[in-house]
Design a protein around this motif. Structure first.
Motif, mmCIF file in Angstrom:
data_model
loop_
_atom_site.group_PDB
_atom_site.id
_atom_site.type_symbol
_atom_site.label_atom_id
_atom_site.label_comp_id
_atom_site.label_asym_id
_atom_site.label_seq_id
_atom_site.Cartn_x
_atom_site.Cartn_y
_atom_site.Cartn_z
ATOM 1 N N LEU A 178 41.325 41.796 -48.455
ATOM 2 C CA LEU A 178 42.869 41.698 -48.765
ATOM 3 C C LEU A 178 43.617 42.117 -47.680
ATOM 4 N N ASN A 179 43.305 43.081 -46.945
ATOM 5 C CA ASN A 179 43.902 43.588 -45.691
ATOM 6 C C ASN A 179 44.125 42.361 -44.631
ATOM 7 N N TRP A 180 43.115 41.782 -44.408
ATOM 8 C CA TRP A 180 43.180 40.661 -43.575
ATOM 9 C C TRP A 180 44.138 39.525 -44.019
ATOM 10 N N GLU A 181 43.991 39.211 -45.151
ATOM 11 C CA GLU A 181 44.636 37.983 -45.692
ATOM 12 C C GLU A 181 46.157 38.393 -45.658
ATOM 13 N N THR A 182 46.431 39.895 -46.092
ATOM 14 C CA THR A 182 47.861 40.275 -45.701
ATOM 15 C C THR A 182 48.353 40.143 -44.720
ATOM 16 N N ILE A 183 47.235 40.470 -43.407
ATOM 17 C CA ILE A 183 47.883 40.725 -42.139
ATOM 18 C C ILE A 183 48.280 39.243 -41.758
ATOM 19 N N ARG A 184 47.545 38.251 -42.008
ATOM 20 C CA ARG A 184 47.738 37.035 -41.151
ATOM 21 C C ARG A 184 48.575 36.213 -42.028
ATOM 22 N N ARG A 185 49.142 36.691 -43.213
ATOM 23 C CA ARG A 185 50.061 35.575 -44.154
ATOM 24 C C ARG A 185 51.339 35.516 -43.155
ATOM 25 N N PRO A 186 51.620 34.156 -43.199
ATOM 26 C CA PRO A 186 52.978 33.771 -42.409
ATOM 27 C C PRO A 186 54.228 34.419 -43.030
ATOM 28 N N THR A 242 50.026 36.914 -29.198
ATOM 29 C CA THR A 242 50.744 37.796 -30.439
ATOM 30 C C THR A 242 50.787 36.874 -31.616
ATOM 31 N N ALA A 243 50.446 37.352 -32.756
ATOM 32 C CA ALA A 243 50.900 36.569 -33.821
ATOM 33 C C ALA A 243 51.832 37.513 -34.694
ATOM 34 N N PRO A 244 53.198 37.132 -34.794
ATOM 35 C CA PRO A 244 54.235 37.726 -35.628
ATOM 36 C C PRO A 244 54.098 37.191 -37.091
ATOM 37 N N GLU A 245 53.179 37.724 -37.899
ATOM 38 C CA GLU A 245 53.204 37.412 -39.282
ATOM 39 C C GLU A 245 53.360 38.620 -40.061
ATOM 40 N N SER A 271 46.695 29.757 -47.772
ATOM 41 C CA SER A 271 46.915 30.867 -47.534
ATOM 42 C C SER A 271 47.237 31.785 -48.920
ATOM 43 N N ALA A 272 48.192 31.181 -49.486
ATOM 44 C CA ALA A 272 48.829 32.038 -50.663
ATOM 45 C C ALA A 272 47.485 32.170 -51.710
ATOM 46 N N HIS A 273 46.584 30.933 -51.964
ATOM 47 C CA HIS A 273 45.258 31.130 -52.610
ATOM 48 C C HIS A 273 44.108 32.182 -52.426
ATOM 49 N N ARG A 274 43.919 32.250 -50.787
ATOM 50 C CA ARG A 274 43.129 33.350 -50.375
ATOM 51 C C ARG A 274 43.668 34.808 -50.754
ATOM 52 N N LEU A 275 45.056 34.848 -50.461
ATOM 53 C CA LEU A 275 45.572 36.154 -50.734
ATOM 54 C C LEU A 275 45.567 36.575 -52.124
ATOM 55 N N ALA A 276 45.756 35.490 -52.817
ATOM 56 C CA ALA A 276 45.908 35.783 -54.620
ATOM 57 C C ALA A 276 44.175 36.262 -55.129
ATOM 58 N N ARG A 277 43.414 35.413 -54.350
ATOM 59 C CA ARG A 277 41.847 35.700 -54.817
ATOM 60 C C ARG A 277 41.349 37.076 -54.198
ATOM 61 N N ALA A 278 41.954 37.547 -53.029
ATOM 62 C CA ALA A 278 41.569 38.793 -52.654
ATOM 63 C C ALA A 278 42.216 39.917 -53.472
ATOM 64 N N ARG A 279 43.369 39.622 -53.720
ATOM 65 C CA ARG A 279 44.177 40.694 -54.563
ATOM 66 C C ARG A 279 43.560 40.980 -55.804
ATOM 67 N N ALA A 280 43.084 39.688 -56.423
ATOM 68 C CA ALA A 280 42.413 39.797 -57.822
ATOM 69 C C ALA A 280 41.047 40.305 -57.625
ATOM 70 N N GLY A 281 40.280 40.474 -56.627
ATOM 71 C CA GLY A 281 39.123 41.024 -56.498
ATOM 72 C C GLY A 281 39.406 42.720 -56.219
ATOM 73 N N VAL A 282 40.340 42.971 -55.705
ATOM 74 C CA VAL A 282 40.489 44.254 -55.745
ATOM 75 C C VAL A 282 40.988 45.051 -56.780
ATOM 76 N N ARG A 283 41.883 44.394 -57.529
ATOM 77 C CA ARG A 283 42.419 44.708 -58.806
ATOM 78 C C ARG A 283 41.248 44.659 -60.031
#
Length: 415
Positions: free
Chosen positions: A142-150, A397-400, A165-177
């Motif tokens: 979840l942290n990695w998907e959050t960091i690299r979200r544009p 540098t990635a400003p995300e 990107s949104a789907h990966r983030l949602a899946r990662a968040r659901a796994g933690v929850r």
């Protein structure tokens, strides 16, 4: 950004189709954050955290925000941080001991995992080892998907169009929850168990004068705290280790200081903050690479900034990245120089000029926690490994969501 705002202390801009006022004057930003903070609420832009939790510390309601900030304070106040020293250090030592000489380490994902394990081990103690290990891996994802979200612009538009990107983030968040909800249910069956900050959230009630959260909201608030407390640390540590690989003299100075400090390590109950050259090094990392590199507030009433009248409801944007590279404040602003902090004033009055942790009533509640964690992580890696990038690698540098290296693979070799 530097080109667009050159010569402007206040300028109207459109960000992703939303009209905003960009402020690039240190004292005006200080006014927004400290002096006149009551005139500004949370802005609509760049509020990704509110996708996770809208009921607790990130709530629009200021009374609610302050209540949940006070609820977290006992676990993050400076006098408490020293109690976490042994846990932080043990987790860091176990992690870096697993690296293999000559085998590339994806530093950012590793720092996501390490910072997540530390947050869980200190703020959410009492979990069974297997559950904690599983949650650490899920949180790292979840942290990695959050960091690299544009965050904005064409990259965000592309990500929205593709949806990946949104789907990966949602899946990662659901796994933690999913796993956290199991932990919450276990706690509710054994209410006398002590699970740190999680226990505090669950025991909060109207009878105690608080604003009780539902189980789902407690889960969201816990995810928010775990994410906020790890993605920034992961980005800062990634930059720190990269800079050391490029600056052997700075690395040498740090190693010498760390060796001297080893015998005087802080004991139980005392916060260990970086000092001397280590502090100056980390301050310079945070100056050039502030993880929260852009921020947004919304005016609650008509305000005047730098002679400009700004209406109620306007988005006001400012960037710590630009403020930290102001040549009037920092000579040769793009040069990495820890020793600039020998003469540069860092008093609270200059807080808006150096704001890696924000400033004022909404400043980062975990600042003391972060300083100790960075000090321990840096020292642990330095004592064990010498890191280098792969031959020919170019680190951009990635400003995300945070300001992080685009890709950072490093080769560890025993020191």
């Amino acid at each position: 950004m530097e080109r667009l705002l050159r010569g402007h202390s206040v300028r109207n801009l459109t960000v992703d189709g939303v009209d905003a006022v960009f402020v690039n004057d240190p004292m005006l930003v200080r006014s927004i954050l400290v002096k006149d903070s009551g005139n500004y609420g949370k802005g609509e832009l760049f509020q990704k955290g509110r996708n996770i939790s809208k009921a607790g510390m990130l709530a629009e309601d200021e009374v609610l925000h302050r209540h949940y900030r006070r609820l977290a304070n006992p676990y993050l106040r400076a006098s408490k941080i020293g109690d976490y020293h042994a846990t932080m250090r043990g987790i860091a030592q176990d992690a870096v001991a697993s690296w293999r000489p000559g085998h590339a380490v994806d530093i950012q994902t590793e720092m996501c995992r390490l910072a997540g394990a530390i947050a869980l081990g200190t703020l959410f103690p009492g979990m069974p080892p297997g559950t904690s290990a599983d949650l650490t891996e899920r949180l790292a994802a979840l942290n990695w998907e959050t960091i690299r979200r544009p965050l904005y612009g064409k990259h965000l538009s592309r990500a929205r169009g593709q949806g990946t990107s949104a789907h990966r983030l949602a899946r990662a968040r659901a796994g933690v929850r999913e796993l956290l909800l199991t932990c919450i249910e276990d706690h509710l069956r054994s209410p006398d168990a002590e699970n740190g900050y999680l226990s505090s959230l669950l025991s909060d009630s109207e009878e105690k004068g608080g604003r009780s959260l539902t189980v789902d909201e407690v889960c969201d608030e816990a995810v928010m705290m775990l994410t906020a407390g790890t993605v920034t640390t992961a980005s800062v540590m990634s930059w720190a280790l990269y800079v050391l690989s490029e600056e052997p003299l700075i690395e040498k100075n740090l190693i010498e200081e760390q060796a001297k400090a080893e015998d005087g390590s802080a004991g139980h109950g005392r916060e260990r903050r970086p000092s001397g050259y280590t502090l100056r090094f980390l301050m310079e990392i945070l100056r050039l690479y502030p993880p929260v590199w852009i921020s947004c507030r919304k005016t609650r009433a008509q305000v005047t900034l730098g002679g400009h009248s700004i209406p109620e409801g306007a988005n006001v944007v400012f960037s710590s990245y630009l403020l930290h590279r102001n040549p009037e404040r920092y000579p040769e602003p793009h040069r990495f120089d820890p020793d600039r902090w020998l003469s540069t004033r860092t008093s609270i009055a200059d807080g808006a000029m150096y704001i890696p942790f924000g400033a004022g009533s909404k400043g980062c509640i975990g600042e003391s926690f972060a300083w100790q964690e960075l000090d321990i992580l840096l020292g642990t890696v330095l004592r064990t490994w010498r890191l280098s990038t792969e031959p020919g690698a170019q680190v951009r540098t990635a400003p995300e969501t945070t300001l992080h290296p685009r890709r950072l693979l490093m080769i560890p070799r025993p020191r």
